[in-house]
Write a protein that holds these residues in place. Structure first.
Motif: not given
Length: 267
Positions: A116-139
């Motif tokens: 995942a890649m978050p950004n610093s506004p997560t400090l205030l609960g106003m961040g945005i995070t892009g994320y991805t996953a390895a194969e085999g991880i369930s929904f």
């Protein structure tokens, strides 16, 4: 659910606060692990009911989710010198810029990895995070991770992991670009004779108002610019100078340089 955070810096602590704030985990099920022995007491004062350790104190780690939040430049060293094994049942959530899932899997000898890649506004609960996953991880496992990420703002799942380097450059580093522009505007204000505090007020409120206009208007950015920039006016004079000095290209090239640096971090 038990969560361990390896690397209790700003981002690791920010995530931990959000998890507790929204009661996604119990304080006693949170284990914060820092590389700096001297920071333990300060962290303990913030999280009095959670377990706080330094890396060399941990022999056996029990956690359903392990968040890797050390500096990306330090990851190889940290991974090669862990005093404990990553439990087979655990999922690893990496928030390291640039470090690929494949490299994390190899260095940790562990397959279940979400990046995942978050950004610093997560400090205030106003961040945005892009994320991805390895194969085999369930929904369902991904939904559990997304629920945690959403406690810090918003999250977006990306099927193509290579896009995360672009996300790193765009939103991960993005707050600094805005701070840089805002600083230039404030300094321009003081150069025109406006008191610094007053200049800050004008610029910050202008930024806030512009954000809400973008968010609440059906107009494109070009149309919004035209609404402000009347022919022969002051805004047009500023925009003409920006274009003559290729400010848009400079900003774009800076963001592409950030993406390239993210790629380099994985080498």
């Amino acid at each position: 659910m038990k969560i361990a955070v390896l690397g209790a810096g700003n981002m690791g602590l920010s995530f931990s606060r959000s998890f507790l704030k929204y009661e996604l985990i119990k304080p006693q099920n949170l284990h914060l692990i820092t590389r700096n022995q001297n920071k333990k007491e300060k962290i303990k004062s913030i999280f009095p009911n959670s377990e706080i350790s330094s890396f060399d104190e941990v022999e056996n780690l029990e956690a359903d989710l392990i968040i890797i939040a050390v500096k990306p430049q330090d990851f190889s060293y940290v991974a090669e010198n862990l005093s404990f094994n990553i439990p087979e049942k655990s999922m690893v959530l990496s928030i390291l810029a640039g470090i690929s899932i494949e490299k994390i899997q190899k260095l940790l000898n562990h397959q279940s990895v979400v990046r995942a890649m978050p950004n610093s506004p997560t400090l205030l609960g106003m961040g945005i995070t892009g994320y991805t996953a390895a194969e085999g991880i369930s929904f369902s496992e991904l939904m559990n991770v997304e629920r945690l990420l959403n406690s810090t703002g918003r999250s977006v799942y990306l099927e193509d992991e290579s896009l995360l380097n672009g996300v790193t450059a765009l939103s991960g580093s993005g707050p600094a670009y805005f701070y840089y522009i805002i600083d230039a505007m404030i300094k321009a204000g003081t150069e025109m004779g406006i008191d610094e505090n007053l200049s800050k007020l004008f610029v910050k409120q202008t930024m806030l108002g512009a954000y809400h206009l973008i968010n609440n208007s059906d107009k494109s950015l070009e149309e919004l610019i035209k609404d402000v920039a009347s022919k022969g006016g002051t805004t047009e004079a500023a925009l003409k100078t920006f274009e003559e000095n290729q400010l848009k290209s400079i900003l774009k090239n800076g963001i592409l340089a950030a993406e390239n640096r993210a790629k380099e971090l994985n080498s």
